[in-house]
Design a protein around this motif. Sequence first.
Motif, short mmCIF file in Angstrom:
data_model
loop_
_atom_site.label_atom_id
_atom_site.label_comp_id
_atom_site.label_asym_id
_atom_site.label_seq_id
_atom_site.Cartn_x
_atom_site.Cartn_y
_atom_site.Cartn_z
N LYS A 152 -32.54 -2.92 4.55
CA LYS A 152 -32.60 -4.36 4.26
C LYS A 152 -33.72 -4.70 3.28
O LYS A 152 -33.67 -5.74 2.62
CB LYS A 152 -32.78 -5.14 5.56
CG LYS A 152 -31.61 -5.02 6.51
CD LYS A 152 -31.86 -5.82 7.78
CE LYS A 152 -30.68 -5.71 8.75
NZ LYS A 152 -30.92 -6.48 10.00
N ALA A 153 -34.74 -3.85 3.21
CA ALA A 153 -35.88 -4.15 2.34
C ALA A 153 -35.55 -3.98 0.86
O ALA A 153 -36.30 -4.45 0.00
CB ALA A 153 -37.06 -3.25 2.70
N LEU A 154 -34.45 -3.33 0.54
CA LEU A 154 -34.07 -3.14 -0.85
C LEU A 154 -33.61 -4.46 -1.47
O LEU A 154 -33.17 -5.38 -0.77
CB LEU A 154 -32.95 -2.10 -0.96
CG LEU A 154 -33.25 -0.67 -0.50
CD1 LEU A 154 -32.02 0.20 -0.65
CD2 LEU A 154 -34.42 -0.09 -1.30
N SER A 155 -33.68 -4.52 -2.79
CA SER A 155 -33.16 -5.69 -3.49
C SER A 155 -31.63 -5.67 -3.45
O SER A 155 -31.01 -4.66 -3.06
CB SER A 155 -33.65 -5.72 -4.93
OG SER A 155 -33.07 -4.64 -5.67
N GLU A 156 -31.02 -6.76 -3.88
CA GLU A 156 -29.55 -6.84 -3.84
C GLU A 156 -28.92 -5.76 -4.72
O GLU A 156 -27.94 -5.11 -4.33
CB GLU A 156 -29.12 -8.22 -4.31
CG GLU A 156 -27.62 -8.45 -4.23
CD GLU A 156 -27.22 -9.86 -4.61
OE1 GLU A 156 -26.00 -10.12 -4.73
OE2 GLU A 156 -28.12 -10.69 -4.78
N ALA A 157 -29.48 -5.54 -5.93
CA ALA A 157 -28.94 -4.52 -6.84
C ALA A 157 -29.13 -3.13 -6.26
O ALA A 157 -28.24 -2.26 -6.38
CB ALA A 157 -29.62 -4.63 -8.20
N GLU A 158 -30.25 -2.89 -5.61
CA GLU A 158 -30.53 -1.58 -5.01
C GLU A 158 -29.62 -1.31 -3.82
O GLU A 158 -29.14 -0.19 -3.64
CB GLU A 158 -31.99 -1.50 -4.61
CG GLU A 158 -32.95 -1.52 -5.80
CD GLU A 158 -34.36 -1.91 -5.45
OE1 GLU A 158 -35.24 -1.87 -6.32
OE2 GLU A 158 -34.61 -2.26 -4.26
#
Length: 222
Positions: A152-158
């Motif tokens: 969940k900590a990743l960005s939307e693109a990641e």
Amino acid sequence: AASDVYKRQEQGFFGGVDFVASVHAAGVEDAFRRPQVRYLQQHGMLRVLVLLRGRKYSRADTGSAGGGAMMLRVFGALLLPLCGWLTGDAFQQRTRERLCALEWSIRLLQRIRQEIAFRRADLTLLDAQLQREGLLETPAKPRALQALAPPKALSEAERACFAECMSGLGRTSAEQECERLDYYIARFQEFLQQAQQQAHARAGLPHRLGLAAGMVLAIFFF
């Protein structure tokens, strides 16, 4: 004029309209000395008199109440910079969590590539192996490795890149699978490098901005 007010009250009262009037007085005797009350009484319009007693404040009470209010204002003014600092700290914590999630994603993809390249491991067995190693958590419900949710900590693109990588596992030969994983490992290394550069450029900035915003609010409200 006052007489016009009294006349309108008298017309309304004898026309069948009841009304409530209020007057400030120190007591019942003081109330009956007021011209408004005397007029109502003389014309038979005073039916009920209700005396509401308010709290009596001494000078000491007034001083202590004012001092207490000032203390609350000072305490609130001190809390605002602290809240601003904590807000900046929360932003820094999210940045650290994102960096950790990117590093974990790279380790996971490298480990999957290693197993596919040297052991041609079955994905179900590989999933169990990664859980035993502690790289993956044991899910509450059975799920395929291809359906592994991105951190969940990743960005939307990641997160989209992670899901795309995992969903394509097991659809090609081992050699092609390794090439795919090399591509996504490189993508996540780029994501990590960019995130580290951003974190370095913003080092301490969220704390300073949060503290400054809290101090501005404290000055404004104080």
